[in-house]
Design a protein around this motif. Structure first.
Motif, PDB file in Angstrom:
ATOM      1  N   UNK A 166       0.752  -1.261   0.031  1.00 19.27           N
ATOM      2  CA  UNK A 166       0.060  -0.026   0.039  1.00 19.27           C
ATOM      3  C   UNK A 166       0.795   1.249   0.213  1.00 19.27           C
ATOM      4  N   UNK A 167       1.946   1.004   0.389  1.00 21.88           N
ATOM      5  CA  UNK A 167       2.931   2.462   0.412  1.00 21.88           C
ATOM      6  C   UNK A 167       4.245   2.172  -0.231  1.00 21.88           C
ATOM      7  N   UNK A 168       4.471   2.899  -1.211  1.00 18.32           N
ATOM      8  CA  UNK A 168       5.877   2.504  -2.114  1.00 18.32           C
ATOM      9  C   UNK A 168       6.427   3.975  -2.127  1.00 18.32           C
ATOM     10  N   UNK A 169       7.789   3.491  -1.933  1.00 18.36           N
ATOM     11  CA  UNK A 169       8.694   4.948  -2.034  1.00 18.36           C
ATOM     12  C   UNK A 169       9.951   4.580  -2.659  1.00 18.36           C
ATOM     13  N   UNK A 170      10.404   5.400  -3.431  1.00 20.80           N
ATOM     14  CA  UNK A 170      11.690   5.174  -4.182  1.00 20.80           C
ATOM     15  C   UNK A 170      12.767   5.761  -3.189  1.00 20.80           C
ATOM     16  N   UNK A 171      14.222   5.227  -2.882  1.00 21.44           N
ATOM     17  CA  UNK A 171      14.927   5.722  -2.331  1.00 21.44           C
ATOM     18  C   UNK A 171      16.336   5.908  -3.115  1.00 21.44           C
ATOM     19  N   UNK A 172      17.082   6.662  -3.104  1.00 19.74           N
ATOM     20  CA  UNK A 172      18.673   6.641  -3.723  1.00 19.74           C
ATOM     21  C   UNK A 172      19.466   5.425  -3.170  1.00 19.74           C
ATOM     22  N   UNK A 173      19.934   4.867  -3.999  1.00 17.64           N
ATOM     23  CA  UNK A 173      20.863   3.600  -3.728  1.00 17.64           C
ATOM     24  C   UNK A 173      21.832   3.790  -2.816  1.00 17.64           C
ATOM     25  N   UNK A 174      22.743   4.913  -2.700  1.00 14.81           N
ATOM     26  CA  UNK A 174      23.749   5.051  -2.104  1.00 14.81           C
ATOM     27  C   UNK A 174      24.835   4.136  -2.070  1.00 14.81           C
ATOM     28  N   UNK A 175      25.377   3.763  -1.194  1.00 16.03           N
ATOM     29  CA  UNK A 175      26.551   2.854  -1.049  1.00 16.03           C
ATOM     30  C   UNK A 175      25.917   1.281  -0.698  1.00 16.03           C
ATOM     31  N   UNK A 176      24.345   1.229  -0.506  1.00 13.68           N
ATOM     32  CA  UNK A 176      23.949   0.012  -0.171  1.00 13.68           C
ATOM     33  C   UNK A 176      24.163  -1.086  -1.305  1.00 13.68           C
ATOM     34  N   UNK A 177      23.926  -2.228  -0.939  1.00  7.21           N
ATOM     35  CA  UNK A 177      23.902  -3.407  -1.957  1.00  7.21           C
ATOM     36  C   UNK A 177      22.446  -3.786  -1.915  1.00  7.21           C
ATOM     37  N   UNK A 178      21.485  -3.666  -2.797  1.00  4.06           N
ATOM     38  CA  UNK A 178      20.049  -4.426  -2.221  1.00  4.06           C
ATOM     39  C   UNK A 178      19.654  -5.164  -3.715  1.00  4.06           C
ATOM     40  N   UNK A 179      18.931  -5.893  -3.502  1.00  2.00           N
ATOM     41  CA  UNK A 179      18.538  -6.664  -4.703  1.00  2.00           C
ATOM     42  C   UNK A 179      17.019  -6.727  -4.503  1.00  2.00           C
ATOM     43  N   UNK A 180      15.911  -6.786  -5.624  1.00  3.41           N
ATOM     44  CA  UNK A 180      14.784  -6.664  -5.488  1.00  3.41           C
ATOM     45  C   UNK A 180      14.272  -8.065  -4.853  1.00  3.41           C
ATOM     46  N   UNK A 181      13.122  -7.872  -3.665  1.00  9.48           N
ATOM     47  CA  UNK A 181      12.938  -9.132  -2.805  1.00  9.48           C
ATOM     48  C   UNK A 181      13.485  -8.955  -1.465  1.00  9.48           C
ATOM     49  N   UNK A 182      14.587  -8.331  -1.264  1.00  5.64           N
ATOM     50  CA  UNK A 182      15.188  -8.166   0.117  1.00  5.64           C
ATOM     51  C   UNK A 182      14.201  -7.345   0.879  1.00  5.64           C
TER      52      UNK A 182
END
Lengths: 114, 212
Positions: free
Chosen positions: B77-93
Motif C-alpha cells: 500500500x505504500x511505495x517509495x523510491x530511495x537513492x541507492x547510496x552505497x548499499x547493495x540491495x536486490x529486489x525481494x530483500x
C-alpha cells in the motif's frame, strides 16, 4: 491497545503507594554519586500529585534550615525505591500551593486525618 | 540499508538504565520489501523502491495491479523510491528495524498535521502586537516589507493555510529498536498524527557516528 501504551504499561510499577496531597511521606530514592549508589531519603509534605499514566509525578515540600525545599519524583521511576507514609493529612484541595507562601510554623501545619 | 518506511503509533516515555525519563515516539516500522531495483542500465539511475504494508488487490487500480504483477511481488500500500547510496540491495530483500540500533541517529520525513487557515503568529512565528494598553494590534501582521516596491514580494509572510506539509525532522536518537514487534523508538517528536506514514533514514548530518 496500541504499542505505545503497551510500552508505557510495561514500565509501570505494579503497586503504587496510596498517598495524596497533605500526607507526610518519606521518599527513598536511589542516587548515584560517581560510581557509588546509595539511598537518599527525603521527608516532607506531599503538595501535589499530577499528570497520569507513566508520567505521573508528585512533589514533596519540606522546610530545611528555614528554607523551603521542594523535590519532584516520577512515581514510576525505577530510581524510586519506596515511599513511607508517616501521616495522613486532612486537606480540602488537591494542590497545596498555598503552603509555598507560608512562613514559620504555619508552613507545615496540616490537620491530621482521623 | 539506510531507509525504512513506518507508521507513527504515538508518544510515550521510556526510563533509561540510569533512571532518566526520555520522551519517545513509537513508530511501527517495516518489515518492508524491496519491490524494485532501478538500475542505470534500465532506468538511467540507481535506486530501489521499498514497499510497506500489504494492500488489498481490490483497492488498487489496474495500472498498479499490472505493475505489481510485472514485478512479481505482493501488492503494497505504500511505495517509495530511495537513492541507492552505497548499499547493495536486490529486489525481494526484506528491510526490518534490525537495520537500526539504539544510539543511531536518524532523520524522519512525514506530512505534518493540518492546522487550517492560521495567522502569522502560528504560521511564521510572528510576534504580534501588544496585548493591552489600547494597542489595538494583537495578533495581526505588522510590516510586510518595502512600501516603495509597488508590489508584494513573493513569499512574504501572510496568514493562510498551514500544515499538511512535507517535514523532515533531523538527527533523532534511536532509543530502542524492537525487532519482535517491529517498533522503532525515537527520542522526541516526529511530523504527523497517529497512523501517519513516515520515512526513516540514517541521519545525513549527524556528527555522532553510527556504531556500525
Amino acid at each position: 491497545m496500541d504499542a505505545a501504551q503497551l510500552i508505557a504499561d510495561a514500565q509501570k510499577r505494579k503497586r503504587v503507594a496510596d498517598f495524596g496531597a497533605g500526607d507526610t511521606v518519606k521518599v527513598h530514592s536511589r542516587v548515584t554519586e560517581g560510581n557509588k549508589e546509595r539511598i537518599q531519603v527525603f521527608e516532607g509534605i506531599v503538595i501535589e500529585r499530577k499528570n497520569g499514566g507513566l508520567a505521573e509525578s508528585f512533589t514533596v515540600r519540606r522546610i530545611a534550615h528555614g528554607v523551603g525545599v521542594e523535590r519532584s519524583f516520577l512515581i514510576h521511576s525505577p530510581r524510586l525505591e519506596k515511599i513511607d507514609i508517616l501521616r495522613r493529612g486532612l486537606v480540602r484541595r488537591a494542590k497545596l500551593y498555598y503552603l509555598q507562601d507560608r512562613v514559620g510554623s504555619k508552613a507545615t501545619r496540616i490537620k491530621e486525618k482521623k | 540499508m539506510k531507509h525504512i518506511i513506518g507508521r507513527k503509533v504515538g508518544m510515550t516515555n521510556v526510563f533509561t538504565d540510569d533512571g532518566r525519563s526520555v520522551p519517545v515516539t513509537v513508530i511501527e516500522a517495516g518489515p518492508c520489501q524491496v519491490v524494485e531495483r532501478k538500475t542505470s542500465a534500465a532506468h538511467g539511475y540507481d535506486a530501489f523502491v521499498l514497499g510497506f504494508e500489504d494492500a488489498k488487490i481490490k483497492k488498487l487500480n489496474r495500472a498498479m495491479r499490472g505493475r505489481f504483477e510485472k514485478l512479481n511481488v505482493a501488492p503494497k500500500s505504500v511505495l517509495r523510491e530511495f537513492p541507492l547510496g552505497d548499499s547493495d540491495v536486490k529486489a525481494g530483500d526484506m528491510v526490518t528495524v534490525a537495520e537500526f540500533a539504539a544510539g543511531d541517529r536518524v532523520d524522519v520525513t512525514g506530512t505534518s498535521k493540518g492546522k487550517g487557515f492560521t495567522g502569522i503568529m502560528k504560521r511564521w512565528n510572528g510576534v504580534g502586537g501588544g496585548a493591552s494598553h489600547g494597542s489595538m494590534i494583537h495578533r495581526q501582521p505588522a510590516s510586510n516589507g518595502d512600501t516603495n516596491a509597488a508590489k508584494t514580494v513573493k513569499g512574504s509572510h501572510r496568514p493562510g493555510h498551514f500544515g499538511v506539509e512535507r517535514i523532515t525532522t533531523l538527527n533523532l536518537e534511536v532509543i530502542r529498536a524492537d525487532q519482535e514487534r517491529n517498533l522503532l523508538l525515537l527520542k522526541g517528536a516526529v511530523p504527523g498524527g497517529r497512523r501517519a506514514v513516515l520515512y526513516v533514514r540514517r541521519s545525513v548530518k549527524s556528527k555522532t557516528k553510527a556504531k556500525a
